[in-house]
Write a protein that holds these residues in place. Structure first.
Motif, mmCIF file in Angstrom:
data_model
loop_
_atom_site.group_PDB
_atom_site.id
_atom_site.type_symbol
_atom_site.label_atom_id
_atom_site.label_comp_id
_atom_site.label_asym_id
_atom_site.label_seq_id
_atom_site.Cartn_x
_atom_site.Cartn_y
_atom_site.Cartn_z
ATOM 1 N N UNK A 214 0.843 -1.191 0.000
ATOM 2 C CA UNK A 214 0.000 0.000 0.000
ATOM 3 C C UNK A 214 0.881 1.245 0.000
ATOM 4 N N UNK A 215 0.387 2.317 -0.648
ATOM 5 C CA UNK A 215 1.210 3.514 -0.863
ATOM 6 C C UNK A 215 0.386 4.756 -0.571
ATOM 7 N N UNK A 216 0.983 5.686 0.174
ATOM 8 C CA UNK A 216 0.364 6.982 0.459
ATOM 9 C C UNK A 216 1.267 8.084 -0.068
ATOM 10 N N UNK A 217 0.739 8.911 -0.971
ATOM 11 C CA UNK A 217 1.453 10.057 -1.528
ATOM 12 C C UNK A 217 0.870 11.328 -0.940
ATOM 13 N N UNK A 218 1.732 12.198 -0.429
ATOM 14 C CA UNK A 218 1.224 13.473 0.089
ATOM 15 C C UNK A 218 2.117 14.604 -0.393
ATOM 16 N N UNK A 219 1.492 15.719 -0.729
ATOM 17 C CA UNK A 219 2.212 16.865 -1.255
ATOM 18 C C UNK A 219 1.242 17.913 -1.755
ATOM 19 N N UNK A 220 1.752 19.092 -2.155
ATOM 20 C CA UNK A 220 0.890 20.187 -2.618
ATOM 21 C C UNK A 220 0.100 19.793 -3.863
ATOM 22 N N UNK A 221 -0.982 20.513 -4.165
ATOM 23 C CA UNK A 221 -1.750 20.246 -5.381
ATOM 24 C C UNK A 221 -0.877 20.422 -6.622
ATOM 25 N N UNK A 222 -1.109 19.571 -7.611
ATOM 26 C CA UNK A 222 -0.414 19.707 -8.875
ATOM 27 C C UNK A 222 0.935 19.036 -8.953
ATOM 28 N N UNK A 223 1.320 18.270 -7.937
ATOM 29 C CA UNK A 223 2.626 17.605 -7.972
ATOM 30 C C UNK A 223 2.583 16.275 -8.713
ATOM 31 N N UNK A 224 1.407 15.805 -9.085
ATOM 32 C CA UNK A 224 1.303 14.582 -9.880
ATOM 33 C C UNK A 224 0.877 13.354 -9.107
ATOM 34 N N UNK A 225 0.244 13.530 -7.941
ATOM 35 C CA UNK A 225 -0.156 12.367 -7.130
ATOM 36 C C UNK A 225 -1.193 11.513 -7.872
ATOM 37 N N UNK A 226 -2.237 12.160 -8.360
ATOM 38 C CA UNK A 226 -3.275 11.424 -9.081
ATOM 39 C C UNK A 226 -2.744 10.861 -10.390
ATOM 40 N N UNK A 227 -1.885 11.632 -11.058
ATOM 41 C CA UNK A 227 -1.308 11.188 -12.325
ATOM 42 C C UNK A 227 -0.495 9.910 -12.124
ATOM 43 N N UNK A 228 0.289 9.880 -11.054
ATOM 44 C CA UNK A 228 1.091 8.691 -10.766
ATOM 45 C C UNK A 228 0.207 7.494 -10.432
ATOM 46 N N UNK A 229 -0.802 7.718 -9.585
ATOM 47 C CA UNK A 229 -1.672 6.614 -9.173
ATOM 48 C C UNK A 229 -2.362 5.980 -10.373
ATOM 49 N N UNK A 230 -2.757 6.794 -11.342
ATOM 50 C CA UNK A 230 -3.463 6.264 -12.511
ATOM 51 C C UNK A 230 -2.544 5.438 -13.407
#
Length: 502
Positions: A214-230
Protein backbone atom coordinates in the motif's frame (compact mmCIF):
# COMPACT_ATOMS: atom_id res chain seq x y z
CA UNK A 1 -51.36 -34.43 -10.58
CA UNK A 2 -47.91 -33.66 -12.00
CA UNK A 3 -44.67 -32.28 -10.61
CA UNK A 4 -41.66 -30.82 -12.42
CA UNK A 5 -38.34 -29.80 -10.88
CA UNK A 6 -36.05 -27.25 -12.55
CA UNK A 7 -32.82 -25.79 -11.19
CA UNK A 8 -31.71 -22.18 -11.35
CA UNK A 9 -29.01 -20.10 -9.72
CA UNK A 10 -29.68 -17.33 -7.21
CA UNK A 11 -27.38 -14.32 -7.04
CA UNK A 12 -26.13 -13.97 -3.49
CA UNK A 13 -23.03 -11.81 -3.22
CA UNK A 14 -20.60 -13.33 -5.70
CA UNK A 15 -21.81 -16.85 -4.97
CA UNK A 16 -24.58 -18.47 -6.98
CA UNK A 17 -26.37 -21.05 -4.79
CA UNK A 18 -28.62 -23.45 -6.64
CA UNK A 19 -32.34 -22.88 -6.31
CA UNK A 20 -34.81 -25.68 -7.00
CA UNK A 21 -37.96 -24.53 -8.77
CA UNK A 22 -40.74 -27.03 -8.03
CA UNK A 23 -43.89 -26.69 -10.15
CA UNK A 24 -46.93 -28.65 -8.98
CA UNK A 25 -50.12 -28.91 -11.03
CA UNK A 26 -53.31 -30.23 -9.41
CA UNK A 27 -57.02 -30.34 -10.08
CA UNK A 28 -59.18 -27.81 -8.28
CA UNK A 29 -59.93 -24.12 -8.37
CA UNK A 30 -57.63 -22.50 -10.99
CA UNK A 31 -54.97 -20.43 -9.21
CA UNK A 32 -51.24 -19.70 -9.22
CA UNK A 33 -49.29 -19.51 -5.97
CA UNK A 34 -45.61 -18.55 -5.76
CA UNK A 35 -43.81 -19.30 -2.49
CA UNK A 36 -40.21 -19.29 -1.21
CA UNK A 37 -39.40 -15.69 -0.13
CA UNK A 38 -39.87 -14.07 -3.56
CA UNK A 39 -39.41 -10.30 -3.74
CA UNK A 40 -41.57 -8.10 -5.97
CA UNK A 41 -39.76 -8.76 -9.27
CA UNK A 42 -39.98 -12.53 -8.66
CA UNK A 43 -43.69 -12.40 -7.73
CA UNK A 44 -44.37 -10.53 -10.97
CA UNK A 45 -42.74 -13.32 -12.96
CA UNK A 46 -46.03 -15.26 -13.11
CA UNK A 47 -47.52 -12.53 -15.31
CA UNK A 48 -44.44 -12.40 -17.56
CA UNK A 49 -44.38 -16.18 -17.86
CA UNK A 50 -48.09 -16.39 -18.72
CA UNK A 51 -47.79 -13.87 -21.57
CA UNK A 52 -44.50 -15.34 -22.80
CA UNK A 53 -45.97 -18.85 -23.08
CA UNK A 54 -49.05 -17.65 -24.89
CA UNK A 55 -47.11 -15.45 -27.36
CA UNK A 56 -44.64 -18.29 -28.01
CA UNK A 57 -47.59 -20.52 -29.09
CA UNK A 58 -47.21 -22.68 -26.00
CA UNK A 59 -50.00 -23.67 -23.61
CA UNK A 60 -50.32 -22.10 -20.19
CA UNK A 61 -52.09 -24.56 -17.84
CA UNK A 62 -54.64 -21.99 -16.73
CA UNK A 63 -57.28 -24.56 -15.73
CA UNK A 64 -55.07 -26.12 -13.05
CA UNK A 65 -54.17 -25.15 -9.53
CA UNK A 66 -50.48 -24.23 -9.85
CA UNK A 67 -48.03 -24.10 -6.95
CA UNK A 68 -44.50 -22.87 -7.63
CA UNK A 69 -42.02 -23.37 -4.81
CA UNK A 70 -38.56 -21.76 -4.83
CA UNK A 71 -36.38 -23.82 -2.50
CA UNK A 72 -34.58 -23.37 -0.17
CA UNK A 73 -37.42 -21.44 1.41
CA UNK A 74 -35.20 -19.27 3.66
CA UNK A 75 -33.06 -17.86 0.82
CA UNK A 76 -34.40 -14.50 -0.44
CA UNK A 77 -35.05 -14.56 -4.21
CA UNK A 78 -34.69 -11.38 -6.26
CA UNK A 79 -34.70 -10.25 -9.90
CA UNK A 80 -36.11 -11.71 -13.08
CA UNK A 81 -33.52 -14.50 -13.39
CA UNK A 82 -36.05 -17.20 -12.37
CA UNK A 83 -38.49 -16.52 -15.24
CA UNK A 84 -36.97 -19.13 -17.54
CA UNK A 85 -36.84 -21.82 -14.84
CA UNK A 86 -40.49 -21.18 -13.90
CA UNK A 87 -41.61 -21.29 -17.53
CA UNK A 88 -39.73 -24.54 -18.23
CA UNK A 89 -41.13 -26.04 -15.03
CA UNK A 90 -44.69 -25.24 -16.13
CA UNK A 91 -44.03 -26.73 -19.57
CA UNK A 92 -42.50 -29.89 -18.08
CA UNK A 93 -45.31 -30.31 -15.54
CA UNK A 94 -47.93 -29.97 -18.28
CA UNK A 95 -46.13 -32.47 -20.55
CA UNK A 96 -45.09 -30.01 -23.28
CA UNK A 97 -41.39 -30.81 -22.86
CA UNK A 98 -39.76 -33.95 -21.38
CA UNK A 99 -38.98 -33.70 -17.68
CA UNK A 100 -35.79 -35.77 -18.06
CA UNK A 101 -34.16 -33.20 -20.37
CA UNK A 102 -33.93 -30.75 -17.44
CA UNK A 103 -32.35 -33.19 -15.00
CA UNK A 104 -28.79 -31.91 -15.49
CA UNK A 105 -29.50 -28.28 -16.39
CA UNK A 106 -29.42 -24.92 -14.67
CA UNK A 107 -31.64 -22.17 -16.12
CA UNK A 108 -31.13 -18.42 -16.04
CA UNK A 109 -33.02 -15.76 -17.93
CA UNK A 110 -35.71 -13.11 -17.86
CA UNK A 111 -38.70 -13.41 -20.16
CA UNK A 112 -40.21 -10.63 -22.23
CA UNK A 113 -43.97 -10.74 -22.83
CA UNK A 114 -43.24 -11.84 -26.40
CA UNK A 115 -41.30 -14.90 -25.24
CA UNK A 116 -37.90 -13.37 -25.98
CA UNK A 117 -35.10 -14.19 -23.54
CA UNK A 118 -33.53 -11.14 -21.95
CA UNK A 119 -30.09 -11.04 -20.29
CA UNK A 120 -29.64 -10.99 -16.52
CA UNK A 121 -26.72 -10.05 -14.30
CA UNK A 122 -24.59 -12.39 -12.22
CA UNK A 123 -24.17 -15.00 -14.97
CA UNK A 124 -20.45 -15.58 -14.46
CA UNK A 125 -20.74 -16.93 -10.86
CA UNK A 126 -23.49 -19.25 -12.09
CA UNK A 127 -21.26 -20.49 -14.92
CA UNK A 128 -18.45 -21.19 -12.44
CA UNK A 129 -20.85 -23.14 -10.22
CA UNK A 130 -22.15 -25.12 -13.22
CA UNK A 131 -18.60 -26.08 -14.18
CA UNK A 132 -17.94 -27.37 -10.67
CA UNK A 133 -21.16 -29.41 -10.61
CA UNK A 134 -20.86 -30.58 -14.25
CA UNK A 135 -24.26 -29.19 -15.23
CA UNK A 136 -25.45 -27.56 -18.47
CA UNK A 137 -26.30 -23.85 -18.31
CA UNK A 138 -29.34 -22.66 -20.28
CA UNK A 139 -29.40 -18.89 -20.72
CA UNK A 140 -30.21 -15.98 -23.08
CA UNK A 141 -27.90 -15.60 -26.06
CA UNK A 142 -26.94 -12.09 -24.93
CA UNK A 143 -25.35 -13.60 -21.80
CA UNK A 144 -23.42 -16.28 -23.71
CA UNK A 145 -20.16 -14.29 -24.27
CA UNK A 146 -19.89 -13.61 -20.54
CA UNK A 147 -20.55 -17.22 -19.53
CA UNK A 148 -18.08 -18.41 -22.19
CA UNK A 149 -15.22 -16.83 -20.22
CA UNK A 150 -15.37 -19.92 -17.99
CA UNK A 151 -13.34 -22.71 -19.52
CA UNK A 152 -14.98 -26.15 -19.50
CA UNK A 153 -18.63 -25.24 -18.89
CA UNK A 154 -21.37 -26.54 -21.24
CA UNK A 155 -23.57 -23.64 -22.39
CA UNK A 156 -26.77 -23.66 -24.45
CA UNK A 157 -27.99 -20.19 -25.45
CA UNK A 158 -31.25 -19.21 -27.15
CA UNK A 159 -32.94 -16.03 -28.36
CA UNK A 160 -36.45 -16.98 -27.29
CA UNK A 161 -38.40 -19.53 -25.31
CA UNK A 162 -39.83 -21.36 -28.33
CA UNK A 163 -36.48 -22.30 -29.88
CA UNK A 164 -35.18 -23.46 -26.49
CA UNK A 165 -38.24 -25.71 -26.09
CA UNK A 166 -37.70 -27.12 -29.57
CA UNK A 167 -34.11 -27.89 -28.59
CA UNK A 168 -35.21 -29.66 -25.41
CA UNK A 169 -37.79 -31.69 -27.35
CA UNK A 170 -35.14 -32.71 -29.89
CA UNK A 171 -36.84 -30.90 -32.79
CA UNK A 172 -33.86 -28.64 -33.47
CA UNK A 173 -30.27 -28.52 -32.31
CA UNK A 174 -28.87 -25.39 -30.72
CA UNK A 175 -25.11 -25.28 -31.01
CA UNK A 176 -23.23 -25.32 -27.75
CA UNK A 177 -21.39 -22.09 -27.07
CA UNK A 178 -17.59 -22.63 -27.11
CA UNK A 179 -16.21 -21.85 -23.66
CA UNK A 180 -12.85 -20.51 -22.61
CA UNK A 181 -12.75 -17.79 -25.27
CA UNK A 182 -10.60 -14.88 -24.07
CA UNK A 183 -11.41 -11.51 -25.69
CA UNK A 184 -8.46 -9.12 -26.08
CA UNK A 185 -8.17 -6.06 -23.79
CA UNK A 186 -10.16 -3.09 -25.07
CA UNK A 187 -8.51 -0.29 -23.05
CA UNK A 188 -5.22 1.56 -23.51
CA UNK A 189 -3.40 2.06 -20.21
CA UNK A 190 -1.73 5.36 -19.33
CA UNK A 191 2.07 5.38 -19.58
CA UNK A 192 4.39 6.13 -16.68
CA UNK A 193 6.62 8.20 -18.98
CA UNK A 194 3.87 10.84 -19.16
CA UNK A 195 4.76 11.97 -15.62
CA UNK A 196 7.49 14.62 -15.66
CA UNK A 197 10.17 14.37 -13.01
CA UNK A 198 9.21 12.86 -9.63
CA UNK A 199 11.91 10.16 -9.88
CA UNK A 200 11.55 9.19 -6.22
CA UNK A 201 7.78 8.87 -6.49
CA UNK A 202 8.12 6.68 -9.59
CA UNK A 203 10.60 4.53 -7.69
CA UNK A 204 8.09 4.18 -4.83
CA UNK A 205 5.34 3.26 -7.31
CA UNK A 206 7.49 0.49 -8.80
CA UNK A 207 8.38 -0.79 -5.31
CA UNK A 208 4.71 -0.80 -4.30
CA UNK A 209 3.70 -2.64 -7.47
CA UNK A 210 6.51 -5.19 -7.08
CA UNK A 211 5.54 -6.29 -3.58
CA UNK A 212 1.82 -5.51 -3.52
CA UNK A 213 2.41 -2.78 -0.93
CA UNK A 214 0.00 0.00 0.00
CA UNK A 215 1.21 3.51 -0.86
CA UNK A 216 0.36 6.98 0.46
CA UNK A 217 1.45 10.06 -1.53
CA UNK A 218 1.22 13.47 0.09
CA UNK A 219 2.21 16.86 -1.26
CA UNK A 220 0.89 20.19 -2.62
CA UNK A 221 -1.75 20.25 -5.38
CA UNK A 222 -0.41 19.71 -8.88
CA UNK A 223 2.63 17.60 -7.97
CA UNK A 224 1.30 14.58 -9.88
CA UNK A 225 -0.16 12.37 -7.13
CA UNK A 226 -3.27 11.42 -9.08
CA UNK A 227 -1.31 11.19 -12.33
CA UNK A 228 1.09 8.69 -10.77
CA UNK A 229 -1.67 6.61 -9.17
CA UNK A 230 -3.46 6.26 -12.51
CA UNK A 231 -0.28 4.74 -13.99
CA UNK A 232 -0.25 1.85 -11.51
CA UNK A 233 -2.43 -0.54 -13.62
CA UNK A 234 -0.03 -0.10 -16.54
CA UNK A 235 2.95 -1.48 -14.62
CA UNK A 236 1.16 -4.35 -12.87
CA UNK A 237 1.49 -7.80 -14.48
CA UNK A 238 -1.56 -9.26 -16.26
CA UNK A 239 -4.09 -11.25 -14.28
CA UNK A 240 -3.95 -15.02 -14.32
CA UNK A 241 -7.04 -16.80 -15.64
CA UNK A 242 -8.34 -17.60 -12.14
CA UNK A 243 -7.73 -14.04 -10.95
CA UNK A 244 -9.46 -12.63 -14.04
CA UNK A 245 -12.48 -14.87 -13.42
CA UNK A 246 -12.68 -13.68 -9.80
CA UNK A 247 -12.65 -10.06 -10.95
CA UNK A 248 -15.16 -10.71 -13.71
CA UNK A 249 -17.51 -12.53 -11.31
CA UNK A 250 -17.63 -9.48 -9.04
CA UNK A 251 -18.20 -7.18 -12.02
CA UNK A 252 -20.97 -9.48 -13.24
CA UNK A 253 -22.77 -9.34 -9.90
CA UNK A 254 -22.40 -5.54 -9.82
CA UNK A 255 -23.65 -5.32 -13.44
CA UNK A 256 -20.49 -3.54 -14.65
CA UNK A 257 -20.08 -5.59 -17.82
CA UNK A 258 -16.99 -7.78 -17.29
CA UNK A 259 -16.38 -8.10 -21.04
CA UNK A 260 -15.59 -4.38 -21.28
CA UNK A 261 -12.47 -4.63 -19.11
CA UNK A 262 -11.46 -8.30 -19.44
CA UNK A 263 -8.78 -9.25 -18.49
CA UNK A 264 -7.43 -5.96 -17.08
CA UNK A 265 -6.85 -5.29 -13.40
CA UNK A 266 -9.58 -3.11 -11.87
CA UNK A 267 -8.80 0.47 -10.89
CA UNK A 268 -11.44 1.97 -8.59
CA UNK A 269 -11.38 5.62 -7.50
CA UNK A 270 -14.47 6.41 -5.37
CA UNK A 271 -15.28 9.99 -4.37
CA UNK A 272 -14.37 11.02 -0.83
CA UNK A 273 -18.09 11.40 -0.03
CA UNK A 274 -18.62 7.63 -0.39
CA UNK A 275 -20.59 5.97 2.40
CA UNK A 276 -19.43 2.95 4.36
CA UNK A 277 -21.77 0.64 2.39
CA UNK A 278 -20.47 2.03 -0.91
CA UNK A 279 -16.83 1.59 0.09
CA UNK A 280 -16.77 -1.74 1.95
CA UNK A 281 -20.11 -3.25 0.87
CA UNK A 282 -23.42 -3.86 2.53
CA UNK A 283 -26.90 -2.38 2.30
CA UNK A 284 -30.31 -3.96 2.90
CA UNK A 285 -29.52 -6.40 0.09
CA UNK A 286 -25.74 -6.74 0.63
CA UNK A 287 -23.66 -5.95 -2.43
CA UNK A 288 -19.89 -5.78 -2.96
CA UNK A 289 -18.41 -2.37 -2.25
CA UNK A 290 -15.52 -0.55 -3.87
CA UNK A 291 -12.90 -2.59 -2.02
CA UNK A 292 -14.35 -5.81 -3.47
CA UNK A 293 -14.70 -4.27 -6.93
CA UNK A 294 -10.97 -3.45 -6.64
CA UNK A 295 -10.14 -7.10 -5.83
CA UNK A 296 -6.86 -8.13 -7.51
CA UNK A 297 -6.44 -4.50 -8.56
CA UNK A 298 -5.99 -0.97 -7.24
CA UNK A 299 -8.16 1.11 -4.95
CA UNK A 300 -7.24 4.80 -5.26
CA UNK A 301 -8.50 7.13 -2.54
CA UNK A 302 -7.81 10.74 -3.47
CA UNK A 303 -8.18 13.46 -0.82
CA UNK A 304 -7.63 10.73 1.75
CA UNK A 305 -8.36 12.75 4.95
CA UNK A 306 -11.62 14.07 3.43
CA UNK A 307 -13.20 10.62 3.72
CA UNK A 308 -15.28 10.11 6.84
CA UNK A 309 -12.99 8.75 9.55
CA UNK A 310 -15.42 5.96 10.47
CA UNK A 311 -15.47 4.88 6.83
CA UNK A 312 -11.66 4.79 6.65
CA UNK A 313 -11.41 2.78 9.84
CA UNK A 314 -13.52 0.07 8.21
CA UNK A 315 -10.64 -0.52 5.76
CA UNK A 316 -8.33 -1.80 8.50
CA UNK A 317 -9.57 -5.39 8.69
CA UNK A 318 -9.85 -6.09 4.92
CA UNK A 319 -6.39 -4.56 4.36
CA UNK A 320 -5.02 -7.32 6.60
CA UNK A 321 -7.28 -10.25 5.70
CA UNK A 322 -8.05 -9.64 2.02
CA UNK A 323 -11.79 -10.11 2.52
CA UNK A 324 -14.77 -8.34 4.07
CA UNK A 325 -17.26 -10.11 6.31
CA UNK A 326 -20.81 -8.70 6.24
CA UNK A 327 -23.38 -10.01 8.71
CA UNK A 328 -27.12 -9.41 8.45
CA UNK A 329 -30.06 -10.84 10.40
CA UNK A 330 -30.90 -13.40 7.71
CA UNK A 331 -27.55 -13.97 6.01
CA UNK A 332 -23.80 -13.69 6.39
CA UNK A 333 -21.64 -12.94 3.38
CA UNK A 334 -17.91 -12.90 2.66
CA UNK A 335 -16.72 -10.76 -0.25
CA UNK A 336 -13.12 -10.95 -1.51
CA UNK A 337 -11.18 -7.71 -1.07
CA UNK A 338 -7.49 -8.32 -1.81
CA UNK A 339 -6.84 -4.81 -3.13
CA UNK A 340 -3.77 -2.62 -3.30
CA UNK A 341 -4.42 0.77 -1.72
CA UNK A 342 -2.98 3.97 -3.17
CA UNK A 343 -3.98 7.10 -1.29
CA UNK A 344 -3.22 10.76 -1.94
CA UNK A 345 -3.54 13.76 0.35
CA UNK A 346 -2.39 17.33 0.84
CA UNK A 347 0.09 18.07 3.64
CA UNK A 348 -2.27 20.57 5.28
CA UNK A 349 -5.83 21.92 4.89
CA UNK A 350 -4.81 24.54 2.30
CA UNK A 351 -2.43 22.13 0.62
CA UNK A 352 0.68 24.31 0.47
CA UNK A 353 2.67 23.51 3.60
CA UNK A 354 6.37 23.57 2.70
CA UNK A 355 5.76 25.26 -0.64
CA UNK A 356 8.59 27.73 -1.50
CA UNK A 357 6.03 30.45 -2.23
CA UNK A 358 5.17 30.62 1.46
CA UNK A 359 1.43 30.85 0.72
CA UNK A 360 0.48 28.38 3.50
CA UNK A 361 -1.13 30.09 6.51
CA UNK A 362 -2.28 26.96 8.35
CA UNK A 363 -1.53 26.86 12.07
CA UNK A 364 0.14 23.80 13.66
CA UNK A 365 -3.17 23.00 15.36
CA UNK A 366 -5.01 23.01 12.01
CA UNK A 367 -2.36 20.80 10.43
CA UNK A 368 -2.48 18.38 13.38
CA UNK A 369 -6.29 18.28 13.25
CA UNK A 370 -6.19 17.62 9.51
CA UNK A 371 -3.68 14.77 9.76
CA UNK A 372 -5.31 13.27 12.83
CA UNK A 373 -8.21 12.19 10.61
CA UNK A 374 -5.89 9.31 9.72
CA UNK A 375 -5.46 7.06 12.74
CA UNK A 376 -2.18 5.45 13.69
CA UNK A 377 -3.47 1.88 13.10
CA UNK A 378 -4.56 2.86 9.59
CA UNK A 379 -1.20 4.46 8.76
CA UNK A 380 0.56 1.37 10.13
CA UNK A 381 -1.14 -0.69 7.42
CA UNK A 382 0.22 1.55 4.64
CA UNK A 383 3.70 0.37 3.80
CA UNK A 384 5.06 3.43 1.99
CA UNK A 385 4.49 7.12 2.88
CA UNK A 386 6.13 9.48 0.41
CA UNK A 387 6.25 13.28 0.29
CA UNK A 388 6.07 14.85 -3.17
CA UNK A 389 7.20 18.36 -4.06
CA UNK A 390 6.71 20.72 -6.97
CA UNK A 391 9.43 20.42 -9.59
CA UNK A 392 10.41 22.90 -12.32
CA UNK A 393 7.96 22.91 -15.22
CA UNK A 394 9.25 21.92 -18.64
CA UNK A 395 7.62 21.73 -22.07
CA UNK A 396 10.36 19.41 -23.29
CA UNK A 397 9.53 15.87 -24.28
CA UNK A 398 10.41 12.70 -22.45
CA UNK A 399 14.04 12.91 -21.23
CA UNK A 400 16.41 10.02 -21.75
CA UNK A 401 16.49 7.39 -19.06
CA UNK A 402 12.92 7.99 -17.85
CA UNK A 403 11.26 4.59 -17.32
CA UNK A 404 8.08 3.94 -19.25
CA UNK A 405 5.35 1.53 -18.20
CA UNK A 406 6.77 -1.31 -20.29
CA UNK A 407 10.22 -1.12 -18.68
CA UNK A 408 8.78 -0.65 -15.19
CA UNK A 409 6.35 -3.53 -15.77
CA UNK A 410 9.24 -5.83 -16.65
CA UNK A 411 10.93 -5.00 -13.33
CA UNK A 412 7.69 -5.58 -11.44
CA UNK A 413 7.02 -8.90 -13.16
CA UNK A 414 10.54 -10.20 -12.47
CA UNK A 415 10.31 -9.24 -8.78
CA UNK A 416 6.88 -10.85 -8.41
CA UNK A 417 8.05 -14.05 -10.06
CA UNK A 418 10.85 -14.31 -7.49
CA UNK A 419 8.36 -13.88 -4.65
CA UNK A 420 5.96 -16.52 -5.97
CA UNK A 421 8.80 -18.98 -6.47
CA UNK A 422 10.11 -18.35 -2.96
CA UNK A 423 6.95 -18.10 -0.83
CA UNK A 424 3.96 -18.46 -3.21
CA UNK A 425 2.63 -15.02 -2.33
CA UNK A 426 3.60 -11.36 -2.60
CA UNK A 427 5.83 -9.87 0.05
CA UNK A 428 3.02 -7.66 1.34
CA UNK A 429 0.96 -10.78 2.12
CA UNK A 430 3.64 -12.70 4.02
CA UNK A 431 2.72 -13.87 7.50
CA UNK A 432 5.05 -13.87 10.53
CA UNK A 433 6.42 -17.29 9.66
CA UNK A 434 7.27 -16.01 6.18
CA UNK A 435 9.06 -13.02 7.70
CA UNK A 436 11.22 -15.29 9.84
CA UNK A 437 12.05 -17.58 6.93
CA UNK A 438 12.57 -15.10 4.09
CA UNK A 439 13.62 -11.81 5.75
CA UNK A 440 16.64 -12.88 7.76
CA UNK A 441 19.28 -10.22 8.48
CA UNK A 442 22.91 -10.12 9.42
CA UNK A 443 23.34 -9.67 13.16
CA UNK A 444 24.79 -6.15 12.78
CA UNK A 445 21.98 -5.13 10.41
CA UNK A 446 19.37 -6.55 12.80
CA UNK A 447 20.78 -4.45 15.69
CA UNK A 448 20.88 -1.37 13.44
CA UNK A 449 17.24 -1.90 12.46
CA UNK A 450 16.16 -2.33 16.09
CA UNK A 451 17.81 0.97 17.03
CA UNK A 452 16.24 2.76 14.06
CA UNK A 453 12.78 1.41 14.93
CA UNK A 454 13.19 2.54 18.52
CA UNK A 455 14.34 6.00 17.44
CA UNK A 456 11.45 6.43 14.99
CA UNK A 457 8.89 5.00 17.39
CA UNK A 458 7.47 2.49 14.93
CA UNK A 459 4.90 -0.06 16.05
CA UNK A 460 5.51 -3.78 15.58
CA UNK A 461 3.16 -3.81 12.60
CA UNK A 462 4.91 -0.86 10.95
CA UNK A 463 8.28 -2.53 11.60
CA UNK A 464 7.14 -5.75 9.96
CA UNK A 465 5.84 -3.83 6.95
CA UNK A 466 9.13 -1.94 6.62
CA UNK A 467 10.94 -5.28 6.63
CA UNK A 468 8.63 -6.55 3.86
CA UNK A 469 9.41 -3.45 1.80
CA UNK A 470 13.13 -4.11 2.29
CA UNK A 471 12.57 -7.66 1.03
CA UNK A 472 10.90 -6.19 -2.08
CA UNK A 473 13.81 -3.80 -2.65
CA UNK A 474 16.18 -6.76 -2.53
CA UNK A 475 13.95 -8.65 -4.99
CA UNK A 476 14.13 -5.74 -7.43
CA UNK A 477 17.90 -6.25 -7.40
CA UNK A 478 17.39 -10.04 -7.70
CA UNK A 479 19.41 -10.70 -4.54
CA UNK A 480 18.56 -13.11 -1.71
CA UNK A 481 20.32 -11.00 0.92
CA UNK A 482 18.58 -7.98 2.50
CA UNK A 483 21.32 -5.37 2.87
CA UNK A 484 21.41 -2.30 5.10
CA UNK A 485 20.74 -0.02 2.13
CA UNK A 486 17.44 -1.86 1.59
CA UNK A 487 16.51 -1.37 5.24
CA UNK A 488 17.45 2.32 5.13
CA UNK A 489 15.37 2.97 2.02
CA UNK A 490 12.40 1.08 3.47
CA UNK A 491 12.52 3.21 6.63
CA UNK A 492 12.66 6.38 4.53
CA UNK A 493 9.19 5.48 3.29
CA UNK A 494 7.71 5.77 6.81
CA UNK A 495 7.46 9.57 6.65
CA UNK A 496 4.08 10.01 8.33
CA UNK A 497 4.68 7.88 11.41
CA UNK A 498 3.92 9.88 14.50
CA UNK A 499 7.30 10.28 16.19
CA UNK A 500 9.11 10.57 12.85
CA UNK A 501 7.30 13.84 12.16
CA UNK A 502 9.13 15.75 14.87
Amino acid sequence: MSLAIVHSRAKLGIAAPSVTVEVHLANGMPSLTLVGLPETAVRESKDRVRSALQNARLEFPSLKRITINLAPADLPKEGGRFDLAIALGLLAASGQIPVDCLAHCECLGELALSGELRPVQGVLPAALACRESQRTLLLPRANAPEAALVRGVHIVAADNLLELCEHLRGERELEAVPSGSIPPPTQDLADLADVQGQAQAKRALIVAASGGHNLLLFGPPGTGKTLLASRMPGILPPLSENEALEVAAIQSVCNHGPLQSWPLRPFRAPHHGASAAALVGGGSQPRPGEISQAHNGVLFLDEFPEFDRKVLEMLREPMESGSIHIARARETLNFPARFQLIAAMNPCPCGYQGDPSGRCRCTPEQIQRYRSKLSGPLLDRIDLHLAMHNEPFSMAGKPRGVPDSQAAGAQVLAARNLQHQRQECLNAHMDLAGLRDHCQLEESDARWLEQAIERLGLSHRASHRALKVARTLADLEATDHIARRHLAEALQYRQLDRRAEH
